[in-house]
Design a protein around this motif. Structure first.
Motif, PDB file in Angstrom:
ATOM      1  N   ALA A   1      -5.680   0.108   9.937  1.00 17.20           N
ATOM      2  CA  ALA A   1      -6.891  -0.713  10.027  1.00 17.20           C
ATOM      3  C   ALA A   1      -7.480  -0.964   8.649  1.00 17.20           C
ATOM      4  CB  ALA A   1      -7.916  -0.029  10.929  1.00 17.20           C
ATOM      5  N   GLU A   2      -7.500   0.085   7.806  1.00 16.28           N
ATOM      6  CA  GLU A   2      -8.061  -0.095   6.474  1.00 16.28           C
ATOM      7  C   GLU A   2      -7.144  -0.933   5.597  1.00 16.28           C
ATOM      8  OE1 GLU A   2     -10.451   2.431   3.086  1.00 16.28           O
ATOM      9  OE2 GLU A   2      -9.205   3.498   4.533  1.00 16.28           O
ATOM     10  N   ARG A   3      -5.865  -0.794   5.774  1.00 17.25           N
ATOM     11  CA  ARG A   3      -4.926  -1.608   5.011  1.00 17.25           C
ATOM     12  C   ARG A   3      -5.102  -3.090   5.349  1.00 17.25           C
ATOM     13  NH1 ARG A   3       0.807   1.747   4.828  1.00 17.25           N
ATOM     14  NH2 ARG A   3      -0.086   3.722   4.106  1.00 17.25           N
TER      15      ARG A   3
ATOM     16  N   ARG B   1     -12.644  -3.618  -7.766  1.00 12.84           N
ATOM     17  CA  ARG B   1     -11.920  -2.508  -7.173  1.00 12.84           C
ATOM     18  C   ARG B   1     -11.553  -1.513  -8.270  1.00 12.84           C
ATOM     19  NH1 ARG B   1      -9.024  -7.084  -7.395  1.00 12.84           N
ATOM     20  NH2 ARG B   1      -7.061  -7.085  -8.570  1.00 12.84           N
ATOM     21  N   ILE B   2     -11.347  -0.267  -7.866  1.00 12.78           N
ATOM     22  CA  ILE B   2     -10.910   0.799  -8.765  1.00 12.78           C
ATOM     23  C   ILE B   2      -9.793   1.551  -8.054  1.00 12.78           C
ATOM     24  CG2 ILE B   2     -11.575   2.849 -10.074  1.00 12.78           C
ATOM     25  CD1 ILE B   2     -14.467   1.851  -9.944  1.00 12.78           C
ATOM     26  N   LEU B   3      -8.666   1.729  -8.726  1.00 14.63           N
ATOM     27  CA  LEU B   3      -7.524   2.417  -8.163  1.00 14.63           C
ATOM     28  C   LEU B   3      -7.147   3.587  -9.069  1.00 14.63           C
ATOM     29  CD1 LEU B   3      -6.985  -0.935  -7.985  1.00 14.63           C
ATOM     30  CD2 LEU B   3      -5.286  -0.124  -6.364  1.00 14.63           C
ATOM     31  N   MET B   4      -6.571   4.625  -8.468  1.00 18.36           N
ATOM     32  CA  MET B   4      -6.245   5.819  -9.235  1.00 18.36           C
ATOM     33  C   MET B   4      -4.993   6.476  -8.679  1.00 18.36           C
ATOM     34  SD  MET B   4      -8.545   9.245  -9.726  1.00 18.36           S
ATOM     35  CE  MET B   4      -7.756  10.771 -10.259  1.00 18.36           C
ATOM     36  N   ASN B   5      -4.176   6.998  -9.605  1.00 12.23           N
ATOM     37  CA  ASN B   5      -3.073   7.874  -9.222  1.00 12.23           C
ATOM     38  C   ASN B   5      -3.105   9.109 -10.115  1.00 12.23           C
ATOM     39  OD1 ASN B   5      -1.980   7.049 -11.671  1.00 12.23           O
ATOM     40  ND2 ASN B   5      -0.499   5.662 -10.732  1.00 12.23           N
ATOM     41  N   GLU B   6      -1.999   9.819 -10.199  1.00 14.74           N
ATOM     42  CA  GLU B   6      -2.004  11.074 -10.942  1.00 14.74           C
ATOM     43  C   GLU B   6      -2.187  10.903 -12.446  1.00 14.74           C
ATOM     44  OE1 GLU B   6       0.064  10.181  -8.696  1.00 14.74           O
ATOM     45  OE2 GLU B   6      -0.079  11.661  -7.072  1.00 14.74           O
ATOM     46  N   SER B   7      -1.846   9.735 -12.978  1.00 14.54           N
ATOM     47  CA  SER B   7      -1.841   9.578 -14.434  1.00 14.54           C
ATOM     48  C   SER B   7      -2.850   8.579 -14.979  1.00 14.54           C
ATOM     49  CB  SER B   7      -0.446   9.158 -14.906  1.00 14.54           C
ATOM     50  OG  SER B   7      -0.072   7.916 -14.311  1.00 14.54           O
ATOM     51  N   ARG B   8      -3.317   7.641 -14.173  1.00 12.14           N
ATOM     52  CA  ARG B   8      -4.199   6.620 -14.721  1.00 12.14           C
ATOM     53  C   ARG B   8      -5.193   6.120 -13.678  1.00 12.14           C
ATOM     54  NH1 ARG B   8      -2.238   0.994 -14.097  1.00 12.14           N
ATOM     55  NH2 ARG B   8      -0.535   0.998 -12.565  1.00 12.14           N
ATOM     56  N   VAL B   9      -6.191   5.393 -14.198  1.00 12.67           N
ATOM     57  CA  VAL B   9      -7.196   4.710 -13.369  1.00 12.67           C
ATOM     58  C   VAL B   9      -7.220   3.262 -13.807  1.00 12.67           C
ATOM     59  CG1 VAL B   9      -9.607   4.618 -12.656  1.00 12.67           C
ATOM     60  CG2 VAL B   9      -8.573   6.811 -13.215  1.00 12.67           C
ATOM     61  N   TRP B  10      -7.149   2.343 -12.878  1.00 11.12           N
ATOM     62  CA  TRP B  10      -7.161   0.935 -13.214  1.00 11.12           C
ATOM     63  C   TRP B  10      -7.938   0.150 -12.154  1.00 11.12           C
ATOM     64  CZ3 TRP B  10      -3.328   3.403 -10.703  1.00 11.12           C
ATOM     65  CH2 TRP B  10      -2.735   2.800  -9.602  1.00 11.12           C
TER      66      TRP B  10
ATOM     67  N   SER C   1       0.195  -0.835  -4.546  1.00 14.62           N
ATOM     68  CA  SER C   1       1.208   0.206  -4.491  1.00 14.62           C
ATOM     69  C   SER C   1       1.033   1.181  -5.650  1.00 14.62           C
ATOM     70  CB  SER C   1       2.610  -0.413  -4.542  1.00 14.62           C
ATOM     71  OG  SER C   1       2.787  -1.144  -5.746  1.00 14.62           O
ATOM     72  N   GLY C   2       1.266   2.432  -5.366  1.00 12.63           N
ATOM     73  CA  GLY C   2       1.150   3.468  -6.383  1.00 12.63           C
ATOM     74  C   GLY C   2      -0.216   4.100  -6.474  1.00 12.63           C
ATOM     75  N   ALA C   3      -1.200   3.541  -5.812  1.00  9.66           N
ATOM     76  CA  ALA C   3      -2.568   4.067  -5.892  1.00  9.66           C
ATOM     77  C   ALA C   3      -2.768   5.161  -4.852  1.00  9.66           C
ATOM     78  CB  ALA C   3      -3.573   2.951  -5.679  1.00  9.66           C
ATOM     79  N   ARG C   4      -3.314   6.285  -5.284  1.00  6.76           N
ATOM     80  CA  ARG C   4      -3.652   7.362  -4.355  1.00  6.76           C
ATOM     81  C   ARG C   4      -5.044   7.177  -3.769  1.00  6.76           C
ATOM     82  NH1 ARG C   4       0.610  10.315  -2.492  1.00  6.76           N
ATOM     83  NH2 ARG C   4       2.035  10.829  -4.195  1.00  6.76           N
ATOM     84  N   ILE C   5      -5.938   6.579  -4.570  1.00  9.77           N
ATOM     85  CA  ILE C   5      -7.317   6.323  -4.131  1.00  9.77           C
ATOM     86  C   ILE C   5      -7.653   4.874  -4.451  1.00  9.77           C
ATOM     87  CG2 ILE C   5      -9.753   6.906  -4.445  1.00  9.77           C
ATOM     88  CD1 ILE C   5      -8.917   9.693  -5.266  1.00  9.77           C
ATOM     89  N   ILE C   6      -8.263   4.183  -3.500  1.00 11.40           N
ATOM     90  CA  ILE C   6      -8.713   2.803  -3.709  1.00 11.40           C
ATOM     91  C   ILE C   6     -10.204   2.746  -3.402  1.00 11.40           C
ATOM     92  CG2 ILE C   6      -8.460   0.391  -3.042  1.00 11.40           C
ATOM     93  CD1 ILE C   6      -5.635   0.999  -2.146  1.00 11.40           C
TER      94      ILE C   6
ATOM     95  N   PHE D   1       0.815  -1.209   0.000  1.00 14.23           N
ATOM     96  CA  PHE D   1       0.000   0.000   0.000  1.00 14.23           C
ATOM     97  C   PHE D   1       0.856   1.269   0.000  1.00 14.23           C
ATOM     98  CE2 PHE D   1      -2.591  -3.283   2.001  1.00 14.23           C
ATOM     99  CZ  PHE D   1      -3.757  -3.184   1.277  1.00 14.23           C
ATOM    100  N   SER D   2       2.032   1.178  -0.576  1.00 10.82           N
ATOM    101  CA  SER D   2       2.879   2.367  -0.641  1.00 10.82           C
ATOM    102  C   SER D   2       2.175   3.458  -1.438  1.00 10.82           C
ATOM    103  CB  SER D   2       4.223   2.014  -1.295  1.00 10.82           C
ATOM    104  OG  SER D   2       4.033   1.550  -2.622  1.00 10.82           O
ATOM    105  N   ASP D   3       2.312   4.686  -0.962  1.00 13.54           N
ATOM    106  CA  ASP D   3       1.685   5.870  -1.566  1.00 13.54           C
ATOM    107  C   ASP D   3       0.184   5.947  -1.298  1.00 13.54           C
ATOM    108  OD1 ASP D   3       4.126   6.599  -2.643  1.00 13.54           O
ATOM    109  OD2 ASP D   3       3.769   5.471  -4.489  1.00 13.54           O
ATOM    110  N   CYS D   4      -0.402   4.978  -0.581  1.00 13.25           N
ATOM    111  CA  CYS D   4      -1.846   5.016  -0.284  1.00 13.25           C
ATOM    112  C   CYS D   4      -2.066   5.754   1.033  1.00 13.25           C
ATOM    113  CB  CYS D   4      -2.417   3.601  -0.174  1.00 13.25           C
ATOM    114  SG  CYS D   4      -2.349   2.678  -1.715  1.00 13.25           S
ATOM    115  N   HIS D   5      -2.997   6.681   1.047  1.00  8.43           N
ATOM    116  CA  HIS D   5      -3.297   7.447   2.253  1.00  8.43           C
ATOM    117  C   HIS D   5      -4.353   6.697   3.060  1.00  8.43           C
ATOM    118  CE1 HIS D   5      -0.920  10.688   0.572  1.00  8.43           C
ATOM    119  NE2 HIS D   5      -1.622  10.605  -0.556  1.00  8.43           N
TER     120      HIS D   5
END
Length: 505
Positions: free
Chosen positions: A20-22, A162-171, A96-101, A12-16
């Protein structure tokens, strides 16, 4: 086994997210889910037991339809069990790399649990009905299998989607585990999806890229990150939304771009539907209560009565841009939208009357299947599928929620269950009718039904076999009084053989 703190940190690196949620995400998507595994294994055991019951019932001479019901339960529970067992196993997922999950809440899992519990109950009901040699057990078995498959689908959705997002993409991944990815530049707009209570992301051409529901965890954050705009009623308070505001936000609005020739004639179409309802109601009352047998034989009267509602379906298929299938859909529409559409709610009432008065009270005592009963039930399922396919094709691409497949499928199933027995009775050849005295072994009254009592008699047939048949109340009372009755033994199309009991000729 759980993940160590270092492993979770890497995943979960870079995940805010807090710890408990992790831990929850790791348990939901990666670790072996013990409760789901236990439930899956239980289904596989049920499948084995149902399969054993098939062999035992077959050896005991149980009717084919009852054996088929147990076989359907065995196959369905086996498939659902294997499916859920595979989904509940250990998976490797990198966040890892996801800002929003964004992921499913436990609501879907709770719904799946309710489906599972209902499926268990109906499985035992199926076995009991099969042991009592009731042909309707096949319908109960199909319903139980659908419930288990619904549970497996909920499990699959909970464990995969699940849906994950960072600054450049959504996957992310679909409920069935198919992975997908889009760059943020491909997402042209993200808006409110009225019909599903969620949101939809589209590209510049209007093609749907992905969807997510408002009850998913972190759906709000993803929606705002994609620069979507919500109605004021939703943005005011996302978590504790007032019901009236939510209904207003999801209200179906009329768009002039949806104008068609049918919409322009909506008033005439509505009046035509009301005329159709009046004619159907008048014909039903005449055929069922007042039509003399000298004018139309009774078996043809029942067929005509059962065929009447098909005119509603045909009317809806013809005026597909105006007619709606949900009886209460107009409650969630604007006044302007209502002016352009017409509801078909009366068809539910009409079919309910037919199911009770004609199918249940009249046709059931006339058609006690000795052979080929499975053909009738299979025909009902096929007819349901045909109606559903036609409806889906006729409502494809509609701008509003014209069709709710589950409701339409139930509607068509109720209709088909009445049509097939009426068709079987009407096509039975009089030259093959055989009458012989009714030799009664025992009589019984079933008072368990909440709305109506049912009356049965176990008969000894000329070939030495015993079978239980349903009787009209008057026939049951006469047999109790010791009066003589006659068995009417008929053979229809495809070798369907059925009997009824009536007064001597």
């Amino acid at each position: 086994m759980g993940h160590s703190a270092d492993t979770l940190q890497n995943l979960f690196s870079d995940c805010h997210l807090d710890n408990a949620e992790r831990t929850r995400l790791s348990h939901q998507f990666q670790n072996r889910h013990r409760s789901l595994t236990i439930a899956s294994v239980l289904l596989l055991l049920l499948a084995v037991i149902s399969l054993i019951a098939v062999f035992l019932f077959t050896a005991a001479g149980t009717p084919f339809l009852c054996c088929l019901a147990c076989a359907i339960s065995a196959a369905g529970t086996g498939v659902a069990g294997i499916w859920a067992l595979l989904v509940s196993g250990r998976h490797e997922t990198d966040f890892s790399g996801a800002r929003i999950i964004v992921y499913e809440s436990r609501l879907g899992l709770i719904l799946g649990g309710l489906l599972y519990a209902a499926g268990l109950v109906l499985t035992f009901v199926t076995a009991n009905m099969a042991a009592c040699r009731e042909g309707n057990s096949i319908i109960v078995s199909v319903i139980s299998v659908l419930l288990f498959l619904g549970w497996a689908a909920c499990v699959c959705d909970y464990r995969n989607r699940r849906i994950l997002m960072n600054e450049s993409r959504v996957w992310g991944a679909t409920a069935f585990g198919r992975n997908w990815t889009f760059s943020k530049s491909e997402i042209y707009e993200t808006g409110l999806q009225i019909s599903a209570g969620g949101f939809i992301a589209k590209d510049a051409s209007g093609r749907t890229l992905f969807r997510f529901e408002n009850n998913m965890i972190h759906a709000k954050e993803l929606f705002h990150a994609l620069e979507g705009t919500l109605p004021e009623a939703l943005t005011k308070d996302w978590d504790e939304q007032d019901l009236e505001d939510w209904k207003k936000a999801r209200e179906e609005q009329w768009d002039p771009s949806q104008e068609t020739e049918q919409n322009q004639q909506a008033g005439k179409i509505r009046r035509g539907y009301r005329i159709l309802v009046f004619i159907n109601l008048a014909l039903f009352i005449f055929l069922f209560f007042f039509c003399p047998v000298s004018l139309i034989k009774g078996k043809y009267q029942f067929l005509l009565i059962q065929l009447l509602p098909v005119t509603y379906f045909i009317y809806g298929w013809i005026f597909n841009h105006v007619m709606t299938w949900m009886p209460l859909s107009d409650m969630n529409a604007s006044a302007e939208w209502k002016e352009k559409h017409a509801g078909m709610g009366f068809v539910f009432i009409h079919l309910g009357i037919l199911l009770f008065l004609v199918t249940e009270m009249t046709l059931s005592p006339l058609l006690n299947y000795l052979a080929g009963g499975w053909i009738v039930y299979t025909g009902a399922l096929l007819l349901t599928v045909v109606f559903l396919i036609i409806t889906i094709r006729r409502t494809r691409g509609m701008p509003h929620r014209i069709l709710t497949p589950v409701t339409a499928a139930f509607l068509f199933l109720i209709y088909s269950i009445g049509v097939m027995p009426a068709l079987t009775l009407a096509t039975a050849h009089s030259s093959k009718i055989n009458h012989y005295p009714a030799e009664v072994v025992r009589l019984r009254e079933d008072e368990d039904s909440k709305y109506v009592d049912r009356y049965y008699s176990e008969l000894l047939l000329p070939d030495g076999t015993k079978t239980e048949v349903r009787l009209f109340h008057s026939v049951y009372e006469d047999l109790l009084a010791g009066e003589d009755k006659t068995v009417c033994d008929q053979t229809g199309l495809f070798g369907i053989r059925f009997i009824s009991v009536h007064d001597p000729l």
